[in-house]
Design an enzyme around this catalytic site. Sequence first.
Site, PDB file in Angstrom:
ATOM      1  N   LYS A  57      74.283  56.619 -15.843  1.00 20.69           N
ATOM      2  CA  LYS A  57      72.848  56.335 -16.189  1.00 20.69           C
ATOM      3  C   LYS A  57      72.357  57.163 -17.451  1.00 20.69           C
ATOM      4  CE  LYS A  57      71.798  54.136 -11.861  1.00 20.69           C
ATOM      5  NZ  LYS A  57      71.073  53.930 -10.437  1.00 20.69           N
ATOM      6  N   GLN A 101      67.189  58.047  -7.709  1.00 19.94           N
ATOM      7  CA  GLN A 101      68.311  57.645  -6.984  1.00 19.94           C
ATOM      8  C   GLN A 101      68.397  57.429  -5.681  1.00 19.94           C
ATOM      9  OE1 GLN A 101      70.701  56.432  -8.948  1.00 19.94           O
ATOM     10  NE2 GLN A 101      71.873  55.629  -7.291  1.00 19.94           N
ATOM     11  N   ASP A 124      63.045  50.642 -11.625  1.00 18.54           N
ATOM     12  CA  ASP A 124      63.872  49.973 -10.541  1.00 18.54           C
ATOM     13  C   ASP A 124      63.238  48.597 -10.060  1.00 18.54           C
ATOM     14  OD1 ASP A 124      66.261  51.210  -9.764  1.00 18.54           O
ATOM     15  OD2 ASP A 124      65.292  52.884  -9.090  1.00 18.54           O
TER      16      ASP A 124
HETATM   17  N1  GUN Z   1      71.175  53.053  -5.028  1.00 13.19           N
HETATM   18  C1  GUN Z   1      71.855  52.148  -5.262  1.00 13.19           C
HETATM   19  N2  GUN Z   1      71.655  51.160  -6.242  1.00 13.19           N
HETATM   20  C2  GUN Z   1      70.596  51.815  -6.545  1.00 13.19           C
HETATM   21  C3  GUN Z   1      69.525  51.387  -7.571  1.00 13.19           C
HETATM   22  O1  GUN Z   1      69.716  50.173  -8.205  1.00 13.19           O
HETATM   23  N3  GUN Z   1      68.453  52.198  -8.003  1.00 13.19           N
HETATM   24  C4  GUN Z   1      68.076  53.158  -7.279  1.00 13.19           C
HETATM   25  N4  GUN Z   1      67.395  54.037  -7.869  1.00 13.19           N
HETATM   26  N5  GUN Z   1      69.217  53.800  -6.457  1.00 13.19           N
HETATM   27  C5  GUN Z   1      70.254  53.027  -6.091  1.00 13.19           C
END
Ligand code: GUN
Length: 307
Positions: A57, A101, A124
Amino acid sequence: MNRHITSKLIDGKAAAARVLAEATLEVRKMKAIGIEPALAVVLVGHDPASQVYVRNKVLRAEECGIRSLEHRLPADTREAELLALIAELNADASVHGILVQLPLPAHIDEHRVLQAVNPLKDVDGFHAENVGGLSQGREVLTPCTPAGCLRLLQDSCGDISGKHAVVIGRSNIVGKPMAALLLKAHCSVTVVHSKSANLRELCRQADILVAAVGRPRLVDADWLKPGAVVIDVGINRVDEDGRSRLVGDVDFDSALPQVSAITPVPGGVGPMTIAYLMKNTLAAARLQQPAPSTLALRTEATCPSIS
Ligand code: GUN
Protein backbone atom coordinates in the site's frame (compact mmCIF):
# COMPACT_ATOMS: atom_id res chain seq x y z
CA MET A 1 -2.56 -20.54 -22.82
CA ASN A 2 -4.65 -20.35 -26.02
CA ARG A 3 -6.54 -17.32 -27.35
CA HIS A 4 -9.92 -18.70 -26.28
CA ILE A 5 -8.82 -18.81 -22.64
CA THR A 6 -7.17 -15.39 -22.76
CA SER A 7 -10.33 -13.76 -24.08
CA LYS A 8 -12.28 -14.89 -21.02
CA LEU A 9 -9.76 -13.62 -18.49
CA ILE A 10 -10.50 -10.42 -16.61
CA ASP A 11 -7.02 -8.99 -16.21
CA GLY A 12 -6.91 -7.31 -12.81
CA LYS A 13 -3.31 -6.22 -13.19
CA ALA A 14 -4.05 -4.32 -16.40
CA ALA A 15 -7.23 -2.81 -14.91
CA ALA A 16 -5.33 -1.75 -11.77
CA ALA A 17 -2.64 -0.13 -13.93
CA ARG A 18 -5.38 1.94 -15.62
CA VAL A 19 -6.86 2.97 -12.25
CA LEU A 20 -3.42 3.87 -10.90
CA ALA A 21 -2.72 5.94 -14.01
CA GLU A 22 -6.00 7.83 -13.39
CA ALA A 23 -4.97 8.37 -9.77
CA THR A 24 -1.48 9.57 -10.74
CA LEU A 25 -2.98 12.11 -13.13
CA GLU A 26 -5.37 13.33 -10.47
CA VAL A 27 -2.55 13.70 -7.93
CA ARG A 28 -0.75 15.98 -10.40
CA LYS A 29 -3.90 18.11 -10.79
CA MET A 30 -4.27 18.34 -7.00
CA LYS A 31 -0.66 19.32 -6.47
CA ALA A 32 -1.04 22.00 -9.14
CA ILE A 33 -3.66 23.68 -6.92
CA GLY A 34 -1.66 23.21 -3.74
CA ILE A 35 -3.12 20.00 -2.31
CA GLU A 36 -0.58 17.30 -1.44
CA PRO A 37 -2.60 14.11 -0.86
CA ALA A 38 -1.34 12.02 2.07
CA LEU A 39 -2.24 8.58 3.39
CA ALA A 40 -1.43 7.29 6.89
CA VAL A 41 -1.24 3.51 7.27
CA VAL A 42 -1.29 2.03 10.77
CA LEU A 43 -0.14 -1.52 11.48
CA VAL A 44 -0.31 -3.03 14.95
CA GLY A 45 1.73 -6.20 15.50
CA HIS A 46 3.72 -8.43 13.18
CA ASP A 47 1.21 -10.49 11.19
CA PRO A 48 3.30 -11.48 8.13
CA ALA A 49 0.46 -11.13 5.58
CA SER A 50 -0.50 -7.70 6.99
CA GLN A 51 3.12 -6.57 6.76
CA VAL A 52 3.19 -7.44 3.05
CA TYR A 53 -0.16 -5.69 2.43
CA VAL A 54 0.98 -2.55 4.25
CA ARG A 55 4.30 -2.44 2.40
CA ASN A 56 2.48 -2.73 -0.93
CA LYS A 57 0.00 0.00 0.00
CA VAL A 58 2.80 2.39 0.95
CA LEU A 59 4.79 1.61 -2.21
CA ARG A 60 1.78 2.05 -4.48
CA ALA A 61 0.92 5.39 -2.83
CA GLU A 62 4.44 6.67 -3.43
CA GLU A 63 4.32 5.55 -7.07
CA CYS A 64 1.17 7.65 -7.55
CA GLY A 65 2.75 10.68 -5.89
CA ILE A 66 0.68 10.32 -2.71
CA ARG A 67 2.68 11.06 0.47
CA SER A 68 2.55 8.06 2.77
CA LEU A 69 3.10 7.88 6.51
CA GLU A 70 3.66 4.47 8.01
CA HIS A 71 2.94 3.87 11.71
CA ARG A 72 4.09 0.45 12.93
CA LEU A 73 3.13 -0.26 16.53
CA PRO A 74 4.12 -3.25 18.68
CA ALA A 75 1.64 -6.11 19.18
CA ASP A 76 1.13 -5.19 22.86
CA THR A 77 0.07 -1.59 22.04
CA ARG A 78 -2.79 -0.55 24.34
CA GLU A 79 -6.09 0.39 22.72
CA ALA A 80 -5.83 3.86 24.30
CA GLU A 81 -2.48 4.44 22.60
CA LEU A 82 -3.89 3.45 19.22
CA LEU A 83 -6.92 5.72 19.76
CA ALA A 84 -4.56 8.58 20.67
CA LEU A 85 -2.63 8.08 17.41
CA ILE A 86 -5.87 8.10 15.42
CA ALA A 87 -6.97 11.30 17.19
CA GLU A 88 -3.64 12.86 16.23
CA LEU A 89 -4.03 11.83 12.58
CA ASN A 90 -7.65 13.05 12.55
CA ALA A 91 -6.48 16.46 13.77
CA ASP A 92 -3.63 16.71 11.24
CA ALA A 93 -4.99 18.62 8.24
CA SER A 94 -2.06 17.44 6.09
CA VAL A 95 -3.25 13.80 6.41
CA HIS A 96 -6.20 12.99 4.13
CA GLY A 97 -6.58 9.22 4.53
CA ILE A 98 -6.23 6.92 7.54
CA LEU A 99 -6.08 3.14 7.15
CA VAL A 100 -5.82 0.81 10.15
CA GLN A 101 -4.73 -2.59 8.86
CA LEU A 102 -6.92 -5.47 10.04
CA PRO A 103 -6.92 -7.80 11.85
CA LEU A 104 -5.98 -6.00 15.07
CA PRO A 105 -4.58 -7.92 18.06
CA ALA A 106 -7.36 -9.61 20.06
CA HIS A 107 -7.08 -7.24 23.06
CA ILE A 108 -8.09 -4.24 20.90
CA ASP A 109 -11.76 -3.52 20.14
CA GLU A 110 -11.82 -3.29 16.35
CA HIS A 111 -15.20 -1.55 16.20
CA ARG A 112 -14.13 1.17 18.66
CA VAL A 113 -10.96 1.80 16.64
CA LEU A 114 -12.74 1.98 13.26
CA GLN A 115 -15.34 4.34 14.74
CA ALA A 116 -12.56 6.63 15.96
CA VAL A 117 -11.42 7.43 12.40
CA ASN A 118 -12.88 10.66 11.00
CA PRO A 119 -15.43 9.39 8.40
CA LEU A 120 -14.02 11.89 5.86
CA LYS A 121 -10.56 10.27 6.24
CA ASP A 122 -11.91 6.70 6.35
CA VAL A 123 -10.33 5.39 3.13
CA ASP A 124 -11.45 1.83 3.98
CA GLY A 125 -15.10 2.88 4.17
CA PHE A 126 -15.46 0.89 7.42
CA HIS A 127 -16.88 3.67 9.67
CA ALA A 128 -20.59 3.18 10.42
CA GLU A 129 -21.31 6.60 8.87
CA ASN A 130 -19.88 5.40 5.54
CA VAL A 131 -21.40 1.90 5.82
CA GLY A 132 -24.81 3.49 6.42
CA GLY A 133 -24.28 6.02 3.63
CA LEU A 134 -23.45 3.26 1.17
CA SER A 135 -26.57 1.32 2.08
CA GLN A 136 -28.58 4.51 1.53
CA GLY A 137 -27.01 4.82 -1.93
CA ARG A 138 -25.14 8.03 -1.04
CA GLU A 139 -21.71 8.87 -2.47
CA VAL A 140 -19.41 7.97 0.39
CA LEU A 141 -15.98 6.43 0.85
CA THR A 142 -16.54 2.79 -0.09
CA PRO A 143 -14.54 -0.35 0.83
CA CYS A 144 -11.71 -0.83 -1.68
CA THR A 145 -12.12 -4.50 -2.63
CA PRO A 146 -15.81 -4.27 -3.58
CA ALA A 147 -15.20 -0.96 -5.37
CA GLY A 148 -12.44 -2.68 -7.37
CA CYS A 149 -14.71 -5.65 -8.16
CA LEU A 150 -17.44 -3.32 -9.42
CA ARG A 151 -14.95 -1.56 -11.70
CA LEU A 152 -13.79 -4.94 -13.10
CA LEU A 153 -17.42 -5.85 -13.80
CA GLN A 154 -18.19 -2.54 -15.47
CA ASP A 155 -14.99 -2.61 -17.54
CA SER A 156 -15.64 -6.15 -18.77
CA CYS A 157 -19.47 -6.23 -19.05
CA GLY A 158 -20.47 -2.58 -19.53
CA ASP A 159 -23.92 -1.91 -18.08
CA ILE A 160 -24.81 -4.51 -15.44
CA SER A 161 -28.21 -3.08 -14.54
CA GLY A 162 -30.96 -5.71 -14.34
CA LYS A 163 -28.51 -8.61 -13.95
CA HIS A 164 -28.92 -11.15 -11.18
CA ALA A 165 -25.81 -10.93 -8.98
CA VAL A 166 -25.12 -13.53 -6.32
CA VAL A 167 -22.56 -12.71 -3.63
CA ILE A 168 -21.13 -15.62 -1.64
CA GLY A 169 -20.01 -14.27 1.74
CA ARG A 170 -21.37 -11.68 4.16
CA SER A 171 -18.24 -10.09 5.64
CA ASN A 172 -18.17 -6.39 6.49
CA ILE A 173 -15.07 -5.95 4.31
CA VAL A 174 -16.35 -7.56 1.10
CA GLY A 175 -19.71 -9.39 1.03
CA LYS A 176 -22.03 -6.78 2.52
CA PRO A 177 -20.57 -3.69 0.80
CA MET A 178 -20.35 -5.65 -2.48
CA ALA A 179 -24.07 -6.38 -2.25
CA ALA A 180 -24.81 -2.71 -1.55
CA LEU A 181 -22.71 -1.57 -4.54
CA LEU A 182 -24.37 -4.07 -6.89
CA LEU A 183 -27.79 -2.92 -5.70
CA LYS A 184 -26.73 0.67 -6.33
CA ALA A 185 -25.73 -0.46 -9.85
CA HIS A 186 -29.31 -1.72 -10.34
CA CYS A 187 -28.60 -5.45 -10.11
CA SER A 188 -30.98 -7.89 -8.44
CA VAL A 189 -28.83 -9.11 -5.57
CA THR A 190 -28.81 -12.34 -3.59
CA VAL A 191 -26.37 -12.79 -0.70
CA VAL A 192 -25.57 -16.38 0.25
CA HIS A 193 -23.20 -17.75 2.87
CA SER A 194 -22.00 -20.90 4.59
CA LYS A 195 -25.38 -21.46 6.30
CA SER A 196 -27.50 -20.95 3.16
CA ALA A 197 -29.71 -23.84 2.11
CA ASN A 198 -29.36 -24.76 -1.58
CA LEU A 199 -26.16 -22.77 -1.92
CA ARG A 200 -25.24 -24.35 -5.25
CA GLU A 201 -28.73 -23.91 -6.77
CA LEU A 202 -28.79 -20.24 -5.79
CA CYS A 203 -25.36 -19.68 -7.33
CA ARG A 204 -26.48 -21.42 -10.52
CA GLN A 205 -29.03 -18.61 -11.02
CA ALA A 206 -26.34 -15.93 -11.11
CA ASP A 207 -25.53 -13.84 -14.18
CA ILE A 208 -22.75 -12.37 -12.01
CA LEU A 209 -21.18 -14.42 -9.23
CA VAL A 210 -18.90 -12.80 -6.66
CA ALA A 211 -17.17 -15.37 -4.47
CA ALA A 212 -15.82 -13.96 -1.19
CA VAL A 213 -16.09 -16.79 1.26
CA GLY A 214 -12.49 -17.90 1.89
CA ARG A 215 -12.95 -21.58 0.96
CA PRO A 216 -10.42 -22.89 -1.59
CA ARG A 217 -12.07 -23.91 -4.90
CA LEU A 218 -15.55 -24.16 -3.35
CA VAL A 219 -17.25 -23.18 -6.62
CA ASP A 220 -16.90 -25.44 -9.67
CA ALA A 221 -18.62 -25.65 -13.06
CA ASP A 222 -21.68 -27.28 -11.47
CA TRP A 223 -22.39 -24.07 -9.52
CA LEU A 224 -22.41 -21.85 -12.60
CA LYS A 225 -25.00 -20.79 -15.14
CA PRO A 226 -23.53 -21.02 -18.66
CA GLY A 227 -22.14 -17.61 -19.61
CA ALA A 228 -21.91 -16.30 -16.04
CA VAL A 229 -19.34 -13.63 -15.15
CA VAL A 230 -17.29 -14.69 -12.13
CA ILE A 231 -15.35 -12.43 -9.77
CA ASP A 232 -13.19 -14.47 -7.40
CA VAL A 233 -12.19 -12.52 -4.30
CA GLY A 234 -10.73 -15.55 -2.49
CA ILE A 235 -7.01 -15.71 -1.78
CA ASN A 236 -6.37 -19.09 -0.15
CA ARG A 237 -2.97 -20.65 0.41
CA VAL A 238 -2.98 -24.42 -0.18
CA ASP A 239 -0.18 -26.97 -0.02
CA GLU A 240 -0.34 -29.34 -2.96
CA ASP A 241 2.16 -31.72 -4.48
CA GLY A 242 4.75 -30.56 -2.00
CA ARG A 243 4.41 -26.88 -2.89
CA SER A 244 2.45 -23.94 -1.57
CA ARG A 245 0.25 -21.93 -3.95
CA LEU A 246 -2.55 -19.38 -3.95
CA VAL A 247 -6.00 -20.41 -5.18
CA GLY A 248 -9.35 -18.65 -5.23
CA ASP A 249 -12.79 -19.63 -3.94
CA VAL A 250 -13.52 -20.80 -7.49
CA ASP A 251 -12.02 -23.88 -9.15
CA PHE A 252 -10.66 -21.92 -12.10
CA ASP A 253 -9.96 -24.86 -14.45
CA SER A 254 -13.39 -26.38 -13.89
CA ALA A 255 -15.22 -23.02 -14.18
CA LEU A 256 -13.47 -21.69 -17.28
CA PRO A 257 -15.42 -23.57 -19.98
CA GLN A 258 -18.73 -22.54 -18.34
CA VAL A 259 -18.18 -18.78 -17.89
CA SER A 260 -18.13 -15.80 -20.24
CA ALA A 261 -15.50 -14.06 -18.09
CA ILE A 262 -13.59 -14.79 -14.90
CA THR A 263 -10.90 -13.23 -12.71
CA PRO A 264 -7.79 -15.35 -12.08
CA VAL A 265 -6.12 -15.78 -8.67
CA PRO A 266 -3.62 -14.25 -8.36
CA GLY A 267 -3.80 -11.29 -10.77
CA GLY A 268 -7.55 -10.64 -10.61
CA VAL A 269 -9.17 -8.73 -7.76
CA GLY A 270 -6.01 -8.37 -5.61
CA PRO A 271 -4.31 -5.53 -7.54
CA MET A 272 -7.61 -3.59 -7.73
CA THR A 273 -7.93 -3.35 -3.94
CA ILE A 274 -4.78 -1.26 -3.63
CA ALA A 275 -5.62 0.77 -6.73
CA TYR A 276 -8.96 1.74 -5.18
CA LEU A 277 -7.22 2.65 -1.92
CA MET A 278 -5.40 5.31 -3.95
CA LYS A 279 -8.68 6.47 -5.51
CA ASN A 280 -10.27 6.65 -2.06
CA THR A 281 -7.35 8.67 -0.69
CA LEU A 282 -7.90 11.24 -3.43
CA ALA A 283 -11.66 11.19 -2.88
CA ALA A 284 -11.00 11.81 0.85
CA ALA A 285 -8.65 14.69 0.02
CA ARG A 286 -11.39 16.26 -2.14
CA LEU A 287 -14.01 15.79 0.55
CA GLN A 288 -11.80 17.66 3.00
CA GLN A 289 -11.28 20.72 0.82
CA PRO A 290 -13.26 23.88 1.35
CA ALA A 291 -16.06 24.24 -1.22
CA PRO A 292 -14.29 26.14 -4.07
CA SER A 293 -11.41 23.62 -4.52
CA THR A 294 -13.85 20.74 -4.17
CA LEU A 295 -15.94 22.17 -6.97
CA ALA A 296 -12.86 22.68 -9.15
CA LEU A 297 -12.01 18.99 -8.85
CA ARG A 298 -15.50 17.60 -9.14
CA THR A 299 -15.16 16.92 -12.86
CA GLU A 300 -13.85 13.45 -12.16
CA ALA A 301 -15.78 11.37 -9.64
CA THR A 302 -13.75 8.76 -7.79
CA CYS A 303 -16.33 7.95 -5.19
CA PRO A 304 -18.17 5.09 -6.95
CA SER A 305 -20.11 6.98 -9.50
CA ILE A 306 -23.30 5.10 -10.19
CA SER A 307 -26.34 7.26 -9.71
N1 GUN B 1 -7.33 -6.62 6.07
C1 GUN B 1 -7.78 -7.36 5.03
N2 GUN B 1 -8.39 -6.59 4.10
C2 GUN B 1 -8.32 -5.33 4.56
C3 GUN B 1 -8.77 -4.08 4.04
O1 GUN B 1 -9.38 -3.98 2.97
N3 GUN B 1 -8.51 -3.00 4.83
C4 GUN B 1 -7.87 -3.09 6.03
N4 GUN B 1 -7.67 -1.97 6.73
N5 GUN B 1 -7.45 -4.23 6.53
C5 GUN B 1 -7.67 -5.34 5.81
